[in-house]
Design an enzyme around this catalytic site. Sequence first.
Site, PDB file in Angstrom:
ATOM      1  N   SER A  89       0.809  -1.219   0.000  1.00 44.87           N
ATOM      2  CA  SER A  89       0.000   0.000   0.000  1.00 44.87           C
ATOM      3  C   SER A  89       0.842   1.269   0.000  1.00 44.87           C
ATOM      4  CB  SER A  89      -0.959  -0.006   1.194  1.00 44.87           C
ATOM      5  OG  SER A  89      -0.283  -0.384   2.358  1.00 44.87           O
ATOM      6  N   MET A  90       0.219   2.332  -0.458  1.00 44.70           N
ATOM      7  CA  MET A  90       0.860   3.644  -0.511  1.00 44.70           C
ATOM      8  C   MET A  90      -0.006   4.619   0.260  1.00 44.70           C
ATOM      9  SD  MET A  90       1.716   3.899  -4.511  1.00 44.70           S
ATOM     10  CE  MET A  90       3.097   5.011  -4.418  1.00 44.70           C
ATOM     11  N   CYS A  91       0.640   5.509   0.989  1.00 38.32           N
ATOM     12  CA  CYS A  91      -0.146   6.460   1.758  1.00 38.32           C
ATOM     13  C   CYS A  91       0.615   7.768   1.853  1.00 38.32           C
ATOM     14  CB  CYS A  91      -0.419   5.899   3.149  1.00 38.32           C
ATOM     15  SG  CYS A  91      -1.363   7.020   4.156  1.00 38.32           S
ATOM     16  N   LEU A  92       0.560   8.540   0.829  1.00 36.41           N
ATOM     17  CA  LEU A  92       1.266   9.824   0.881  1.00 36.41           C
ATOM     18  C   LEU A  92       0.571  10.834  -0.013  1.00 36.41           C
ATOM     19  CD1 LEU A  92       4.582   9.679  -1.172  1.00 36.41           C
ATOM     20  CD2 LEU A  92       2.741   8.035  -1.391  1.00 36.41           C
ATOM     21  N   ARG A  96      -3.758  10.831   1.032  1.00 33.25           N
ATOM     22  CA  ARG A  96      -4.203  11.001   2.408  1.00 33.25           C
ATOM     23  C   ARG A  96      -5.479  11.829   2.435  1.00 33.25           C
ATOM     24  NH1 ARG A  96       1.209  12.232   4.710  1.00 33.25           N
ATOM     25  NH2 ARG A  96       2.098  10.186   5.167  1.00 33.25           N
TER      26      ARG A  96
END
Lengths: 156, 503
Positions: A89-92, A96
């Site tokens: 997963s990516m969260c940036l 967000r």
Amino acid sequence: MSSGSLRRITKELTELNENPPSGVTACPISDSDLYKWNVTLTAPKGSLYYGGVFHLNLTLPSEYPFKPPTLNFTTKIYHPNVSNDDKGSMCLGILRAENWKPSCKILAVLEMARGLLLEPNVDDAVETNIADQYKNDRAGFEKTVKQWIKNHAKEK
Amino acid sequence: MSDDDFMSDEDFNDESLEETDSEFEDETYDDDRYLKYDKPQRKSYEVEFRVYSDSQIQKAQAEQIEEVSNILGLPSEQCAVLMRHFKWQKERLIEQYLNSQEEVLGAAGLDTNAARTLKIEKVKGFMCDICCNDENGLETFALRCDHRYCVECYTVYLEQKIKEEGESGRIQCPCEGCSTLVDSKAIKLLAPKSVSDRYQVLLNRTYVDDKDNLRWCPAPNCEYAVDCAIGPKQLTTIVPTVVCSCGHHFCFGCGLNDHQPCPCALVKKWIKKCEDDSETANWISANTKECPKCLATIEKNGGCNHMTCRKCKHEFCWVCMGPWSEHGTSWYNCNRFEEKAGVDARDHQAKSRASLERYLHYYNRYANHEQSAKLDKDLYLKTEKKMTLLQSQSGMSWIEVQYLDSASKVLQQCRQTLKWTYAFAFYLERNNLTHIFEDNQKDLEMAVETLSELFERPVEQLASLKVEMMDKTAYVNNRRIILLDDTAKGLLEDKWNFTVDLN
Ligand SMILES: [Zn+2]
Ligand SMILES: [Zn+2]
Ligand SMILES: [Zn+2]
Ligand SMILES: [Zn+2]
Ligand SMILES: [Zn+2]
Ligand SMILES: [Zn+2]
């Protein structure tokens, strides 16, 4: 999901088909569910990830575009901004909730993801160990990236 | 107490929460009416403070915004945004605004084009960028930045920001990259009442969070805020305990439960130390539950430290495990750590063992009062049940058994104080004043144990102990006041030396 949401996704899909971004293919898995997409990324020349083909899942929440999509690598990738687990997963950035604006588009998300293949964002890393290695031991970092591409991201 | 004081007392009880004239800015306000005990003067350990309700806080904001609005000639919604941006520093805002209007407006997320009034409009040939709706007659809205979206999308956006994300003063235009802020007028225009009400509540919170002299009462579900002028720099010389209208005693400096007489900095260090050393401490407390004489297992069921072994009838002190006979007399010395004379300073091991022993001495007493406070309370609750029974049997009225309630409350409070005296003592460097502190601590501790012991008497005896208990309660309370007053004066006059830095 509202009619507005569907209308918006349909419009974005049309735009993407008319003007496909380079190195990216993206379309819904099926015509009956426009909220789950298959994405394929190839890295631009000059990128450490050049030569790899990366598959991702893009999921739009039912509240889209009021809430951001989620993006997961299904191809294993050695990258400071992608979680090194089975979720990838990516969260940036705009992914967000507090940074996402309803006027942001799927295209922007895809371009951000591809941009990260050219240059990882070490200040906003999920994998801090990989980020540290990127900063302090570039050769070691590159070696692992290439190894992983060879093992996981080569299209036959 | 003078008539005047009495009147203000009445005022407070009856209508303080509906008071119409806010006194937020009144520095000279005399807070004697908040004292728990009818003393003519504020004690050195007490601080001035006021408790405000939700609506009073809203009102105070509205008044300040109105004032600035009059001075700057701007609509009040915009002044509200400006005031929040400037953390309610009115003078700074006015000065900077008069210097460079455009810069200030821009920095606060307001557009300089203030002339246009915000309203819901229908725009020919419009398509909403969020929902892609292009129907004719669609109602639309845009902030001063002119990023226009349909009203339905705007409403959904605001509802999500406010209700789900808890945002208020920092909600931006829905357009990517635009930092224009949504003001209260836009909220009123677009959001349903439940959402704009929530928005007000959240804004209210930011007001309290933004102001150094205000703090929310940390008690769960409490909606009062406390106003106190004690700033962070003063926390080395004062321990600002405040009492909320809900009854919660807490420290205005750090928000933790009342920790007088221990300064915030020491509390922080102590809690950290206890966390780090908890394993050792657990080991010790788990290993001191046997009668020192016959080794029978002792279970503590009240807060009292005077233990009598059921098996051998040996009387001893739960804390130091020494015989109780040495405790009831004037040479009671359970509180003082006797620095061992024989420790060879060159022996590193002996030194570190001594330092651990020293810590455990204070920690055990600290932890014990914490534990005892709980046990005292449990015992009181049990007793209360029995008292209700007793009440019906002996014909005593509810009022007549209130002495138990006040005794219990005083016990809780004193144990809280005692607990923190041990953290205080742990960091205290010995000087010629230390023995006064230790004597005060000892006196309070003895008084507390005596009162606590009365609680453990069989219920049938309690009715006849009423006068004694009331006397003891008053005495205990008095000992607490003496201890707090003395330590607070010492702090204020910088007479205590600590082994660590308070800054
Ligand atoms: Zn719309
Ligand atoms: Zn805008
Ligand atoms: Zn409260
Ligand atoms: Zn504090
Ligand atoms: Zn025994
Ligand atoms: Zn003792």
